[in-house]
Design a protein around this motif. Structure first.
Motif, PDB file in Angstrom:
ATOM      1  N   ASP A 180      -7.338   8.201 -13.765  1.00 25.76           N
ATOM      2  CA  ASP A 180      -6.483   7.062 -14.121  1.00 25.76           C
ATOM      3  C   ASP A 180      -6.829   5.816 -13.312  1.00 25.76           C
ATOM      4  OD1 ASP A 180      -5.231   8.572 -16.006  1.00 25.76           O
ATOM      5  OD2 ASP A 180      -3.385   8.904 -14.875  1.00 25.76           O
ATOM      6  N   ARG A 181      -7.649   5.968 -12.273  1.00 23.64           N
ATOM      7  CA  ARG A 181      -8.116   4.789 -11.530  1.00 23.64           C
ATOM      8  C   ARG A 181      -9.010   3.919 -12.404  1.00 23.64           C
ATOM      9  NH1 ARG A 181      -9.407   6.598  -5.296  1.00 23.64           N
ATOM     10  NH2 ARG A 181      -7.739   8.138  -5.066  1.00 23.64           N
ATOM     11  N   GLY A 182      -9.524   4.492 -13.489  1.00 26.57           N
ATOM     12  CA  GLY A 182     -10.361   3.730 -14.413  1.00 26.57           C
ATOM     13  C   GLY A 182      -9.584   2.769 -15.282  1.00 26.57           C
ATOM     14  N   THR A 183      -8.228   2.881 -15.268  1.00 25.74           N
ATOM     15  CA  THR A 183      -7.377   1.963 -16.033  1.00 25.74           C
ATOM     16  C   THR A 183      -6.249   1.466 -15.129  1.00 25.74           C
ATOM     17  OG1 THR A 183      -6.227   3.926 -16.909  1.00 25.74           O
ATOM     18  CG2 THR A 183      -7.875   2.887 -18.340  1.00 25.74           C
ATOM     19  N   PRO A 184      -6.581   0.625 -14.125  1.00 26.08           N
ATOM     20  CA  PRO A 184      -5.550   0.149 -13.203  1.00 26.08           C
ATOM     21  C   PRO A 184      -4.526  -0.745 -13.888  1.00 26.08           C
ATOM     22  CG  PRO A 184      -7.606  -1.026 -12.843  1.00 26.08           C
ATOM     23  CD  PRO A 184      -7.903   0.076 -13.816  1.00 26.08           C
ATOM     24  N   TYR A 185      -3.324  -0.753 -13.347  1.00 31.47           N
ATOM     25  CA  TYR A 185      -2.230  -1.572 -13.871  1.00 31.47           C
ATOM     26  C   TYR A 185      -2.406  -2.998 -13.343  1.00 31.47           C
ATOM     27  CZ  TYR A 185       2.587  -2.765 -15.240  1.00 31.47           C
ATOM     28  OH  TYR A 185       3.703  -3.333 -15.823  1.00 31.47           O
ATOM     29  N   GLY A 186      -3.299  -3.738 -13.983  1.00 38.80           N
ATOM     30  CA  GLY A 186      -3.589  -5.094 -13.533  1.00 38.80           C
ATOM     31  C   GLY A 186      -4.414  -5.079 -12.257  1.00 38.80           C
ATOM     32  N   TYR A 187      -4.471  -6.239 -11.598  1.00 38.41           N
ATOM     33  CA  TYR A 187      -5.286  -6.382 -10.401  1.00 38.41           C
ATOM     34  C   TYR A 187      -4.493  -6.258  -9.113  1.00 38.41           C
ATOM     35  CZ  TYR A 187      -8.605  -8.274 -13.803  1.00 38.41           C
ATOM     36  OH  TYR A 187      -9.443  -8.436 -14.877  1.00 38.41           O
ATOM     37  N   ARG A 188      -3.184  -6.444  -9.183  1.00 38.89           N
ATOM     38  CA  ARG A 188      -2.382  -6.438  -7.955  1.00 38.89           C
ATOM     39  C   ARG A 188      -2.190  -5.036  -7.396  1.00 38.89           C
ATOM     40  NH1 ARG A 188       2.979  -8.192  -8.582  1.00 38.89           N
ATOM     41  NH2 ARG A 188       2.945  -7.518 -10.769  1.00 38.89           N
ATOM     42  N   HIS A 189      -2.319  -4.025  -8.253  1.00 35.87           N
ATOM     43  CA  HIS A 189      -1.992  -2.656  -7.852  1.00 35.87           C
ATOM     44  C   HIS A 189      -3.240  -1.793  -7.690  1.00 35.87           C
ATOM     45  CE1 HIS A 189       2.367  -3.134  -8.317  1.00 35.87           C
ATOM     46  NE2 HIS A 189       2.072  -3.910  -9.345  1.00 35.87           N
ATOM     47  N   MET A 190      -4.330  -2.380  -7.233  1.00 32.93           N
ATOM     48  CA  MET A 190      -5.548  -1.599  -6.991  1.00 32.93           C
ATOM     49  C   MET A 190      -6.134  -1.991  -5.641  1.00 32.93           C
ATOM     50  SD  MET A 190      -8.293  -3.480  -9.543  1.00 32.93           S
ATOM     51  CE  MET A 190      -9.083  -5.034  -9.027  1.00 32.93           C
ATOM     52  N   HIS A 191      -6.845  -1.041  -5.030  1.00 36.22           N
ATOM     53  CA  HIS A 191      -7.563  -1.322  -3.794  1.00 36.22           C
ATOM     54  C   HIS A 191      -8.844  -2.091  -4.107  1.00 36.22           C
ATOM     55  CE1 HIS A 191      -4.756   1.176  -1.797  1.00 36.22           C
ATOM     56  NE2 HIS A 191      -5.374   2.337  -1.911  1.00 36.22           N
ATOM     57  N   GLY A 192      -9.416  -2.693  -3.072  1.00 35.94           N
ATOM     58  CA  GLY A 192     -10.722  -3.332  -3.181  1.00 35.94           C
ATOM     59  C   GLY A 192     -11.652  -2.802  -2.100  1.00 35.94           C
ATOM     60  N   PHE A 193     -12.938  -2.842  -2.370  1.00 39.93           N
ATOM     61  CA  PHE A 193     -13.929  -2.320  -1.435  1.00 39.93           C
ATOM     62  C   PHE A 193     -15.166  -3.217  -1.443  1.00 39.93           C
ATOM     63  CE2 PHE A 193     -11.475   1.169  -3.141  1.00 39.93           C
ATOM     64  CZ  PHE A 193     -11.113   1.905  -2.012  1.00 39.93           C
ATOM     65  N   GLN A 217      -0.894  -3.761  -0.832  1.00 37.99           N
ATOM     66  CA  GLN A 217       0.467  -3.578  -0.332  1.00 37.99           C
ATOM     67  C   GLN A 217       1.460  -3.379  -1.465  1.00 37.99           C
ATOM     68  OE1 GLN A 217       1.857  -6.523   2.461  1.00 37.99           O
ATOM     69  NE2 GLN A 217       0.127  -6.261   3.856  1.00 37.99           N
ATOM     70  N   GLN A 218       1.017  -3.641  -2.689  1.00 42.37           N
ATOM     71  CA  GLN A 218       1.906  -3.468  -3.843  1.00 42.37           C
ATOM     72  C   GLN A 218       2.001  -1.999  -4.262  1.00 42.37           C
ATOM     73  OE1 GLN A 218       1.092  -6.962  -2.864  1.00 42.37           O
ATOM     74  NE2 GLN A 218      -0.677  -6.242  -4.023  1.00 42.37           N
ATOM     75  N   GLY A 219       1.121  -1.157  -3.718  1.00 40.28           N
ATOM     76  CA  GLY A 219       1.070   0.243  -4.106  1.00 40.28           C
ATOM     77  C   GLY A 219       0.151   0.452  -5.290  1.00 40.28           C
ATOM     78  N   ILE A 220      -0.560   1.565  -5.288  1.00 44.88           N
ATOM     79  CA  ILE A 220      -1.454   1.908  -6.398  1.00 44.88           C
ATOM     80  C   ILE A 220      -0.622   2.201  -7.643  1.00 44.88           C
ATOM     81  CG2 ILE A 220      -2.976   3.710  -7.293  1.00 44.88           C
ATOM     82  CD1 ILE A 220      -4.486   1.883  -5.545  1.00 44.88           C
ATOM     83  N   LYS A 221      -1.028   1.612  -8.748  1.00 44.00           N
ATOM     84  CA  LYS A 221      -0.355   1.856 -10.027  1.00 44.00           C
ATOM     85  C   LYS A 221      -1.408   1.802 -11.125  1.00 44.00           C
ATOM     86  CE  LYS A 221       3.660   0.293 -12.743  1.00 44.00           C
ATOM     87  NZ  LYS A 221       4.739  -0.726 -12.840  1.00 44.00           N
TER      88      LYS A 221
END
Length: 493
Positions: A180-193, A217-221
């Motif tokens: 499900d990480r392949g379909t993140p809930y927008g950009y605010r709820h994903m980590h960056g690397f 900080q918004q939490g993974i969604k």
């Protein structure tokens, strides 16, 4: 105060909507310059679309330093607790075109530009800590497999899975993508690397290898596959709308910036190649170190001027931050600036969103997109007898000790480089919950059912072999979902 309508040259004019003609119903006149200017500009409103990361969103914000990492780096962006540096971030889809849905199953770009007093530092990564390939020579092939079939002009699961199955190094990223990480809930709820291994250089001129992490900080969604498909039918621009409206509401998204560090000595004896982009570093062996907080708090006043014209290049590192032997990073050092020169012109760094707000001194002149004074009357050659611009030896990096002086084309799957299965297996068994494992299997089965043509079973069986090598249970579940006889994979060889 009322403003006069003018041309781009500042010349006021009266007729913006009606063309000059010979009589009420006669032909138009060649002398109607406004008609030509409007149409000529209109036909040139689109700059070339990015070959990858075509659709994106962006915002301005800041990095505030919360912890001292001077033991590792002398970079001025990190040199004081409480220091704030302006930045711009562009989020994007990797394979999708500019009009694609923002809930497609696809990695997300996470590109950051820090406006530091030592120049602009671009950290150009994704929302995954790894990637599909570990040699930049394979990048065009990978992207071609994810784009459109040259015959049908349609997206092709057959092409995608053919590439994946022929390149087992892709398995780790495929697992991320199919979860499900392949379909993140927008950009605010994903980590960056930052994804790649980079280097940090401290005041003693000592080098440490580093990986950059940005934890939301918004939490993974995430969307489930079904939710992503439903949202695709409702709003193709979900992620852009979500980011824009959140910032407009004053709900400024934040990420915790962290690093992992590895000494040069540790890298020499590590269990695998620490510069391999298809692998992660153990958080137990190399724990995350807090650095600061990233906040996005300003939407660009004009999307095209900032987001579309923003240009990032991993080549842009500043004093105290350096490269590594990561083969994909080494290729991107060349290819990213080259892509921007093609897309925006040789002076793309003069465009306001890309311009360093501090002192810039060089001898580059002329070409497309000169938006400043083009160096004014200063000399355009070095050395010269008229200006006082001099190289500063204080910015010299320490020498890098190479472990070989043999020039060769090395096999990326040679012994010691060919374990493509351990980390994907750990990801499946230990990182994902029971529910997310079921979701990953369902997503894989659905995607692989799209494979067609005479090579269908060859591709399916080849990919199933990779899944079995990563985890027997994963291979069994995918095989059953595809109605493939699992005895073919369980018989002794």
């Amino acid at each position: 105060m009322e403003k006069k309508l003018t041309t781009a040259a500042g010349i006021p004019y009266a007729h913006h909507e009606d063309s000059q003609s010979v009589g009420q119903r006669g032909p138009l006149l060649l002398q109607d310059f406004i008609l030509h200017e409007k149409l000529a500009h209109f036909t040139r409103e689109r700059i070339p679309e990015r070959v990858v990361h075509a659709k994106g969103s962006g915002a301005y914000g800041s990095l505030t330093i919360t912890n001292d990492i001077s033991a590792y780096t002398r970079a001025k962006v990190f040199n004081a607790i409480g220091k704030t540096t302006k930045l711009f971030i562009r989020f994007s889809l990797v394979a999708g075109e500019k009009g694609s849905s923002e809930t497609e199953r696809d990695p997300r770009g996470f590109a950051m530009k820090f406006y530091t007093e030592d120049g602009n530092w671009d950290l150009v990564g994704n929302n995954t800590p790894i990637f599909f390939i570990k040699d930049g020579k394979k990048f065009p092939d990978f992207i071609h497999s994810e784009k459109r079939d040259p015959y049908t002009n349609l997206k092709s699961p057959t092409m995608a899975w053919d590439f994946f199955s022929l390149n087992p190094e892709s398995l780790h990223q495929v697992m991320f993508l199919m979860s499900d990480r392949g379909t993140p809930y927008g950009y605010r709820h994903m980590h960056g690397f930052g994804s790649h291994t980079f280097s940090l250089i401290n005041a003693k001129n000592e080098r440490t290898w580093v990986k950059f992490h940005f934890k939301t900080q918004q939490g993974i969604k995430n969307f489930t596959d079904a939710e992503a498909a439903l949202e695709k039918s409702v709003d193709l621009d979900f992620a852009q709308r979500d980011l824009l409206t959140a910032i407009d509401r004053g709900e400024f998204p934040k990420w915790d910036m962290k690093i992992q560090v590895m000494t040069e000595a540790q890298a020499e004896t590590y269990a695998f190649n620490p510069f391999d982009l298809t692998k992660t570093w153990s958080h137990k062996e190399f724990p995350l170190i807090d650095v600061g907080v990233v906040e996005l708090n300003e939407n660009p006043k004009n999307y095209h001027a900032a987001v579309e014209q923003s240009a990032f290049a991993p080549a842009h590192v500043v004093d105290g931050i350096g490269y590594s032997p990561d083969r994909v990073l080494q290729a991107r050092i060349l290819s990213y600036p080259d892509a921007q020169r093609y897309r925006l012109g040789v002076n793309y760094e003069d465009i306001p969103v890309n311009r360093c707000p501090y002192m810039v001194n060089n001898y580059q002149r002329d070409g497309l997109m000169v938006t400043g004074d083009n160096g004014g009357s200063e000399p355009n050659y070095f050395p010269n007898s008229f200006d006082n611009i001099q190289p500063d030896p204080a910015y010299t990096e320490p020498a890098l000790q190479l472990n070989s002086n043999v020039v060769d084309t090395f096999d990326r799957n040679a012994p010691g480089e060919n374990d493509h299965y351990t980390q994907p297996g750990i990801f499946f068994r230990e990182t994902l919950s029971d529910e997310l494992r079921l979701s990953l299997v369902a997503n894989v089965v659905k995607a692989m059912k799209g494979i067609e043509g005479p090579k269908k079973m060859e591709i399916i069986n080849r990919q199933l072999c990779h899944f079995f090598r990563a985890d027997i249970g994963l291979g069994m579940q995918v095989a059953r979902g595809l109605e493939v006889d699992v005895s073919l994979f369980t018989q002794p060889h």
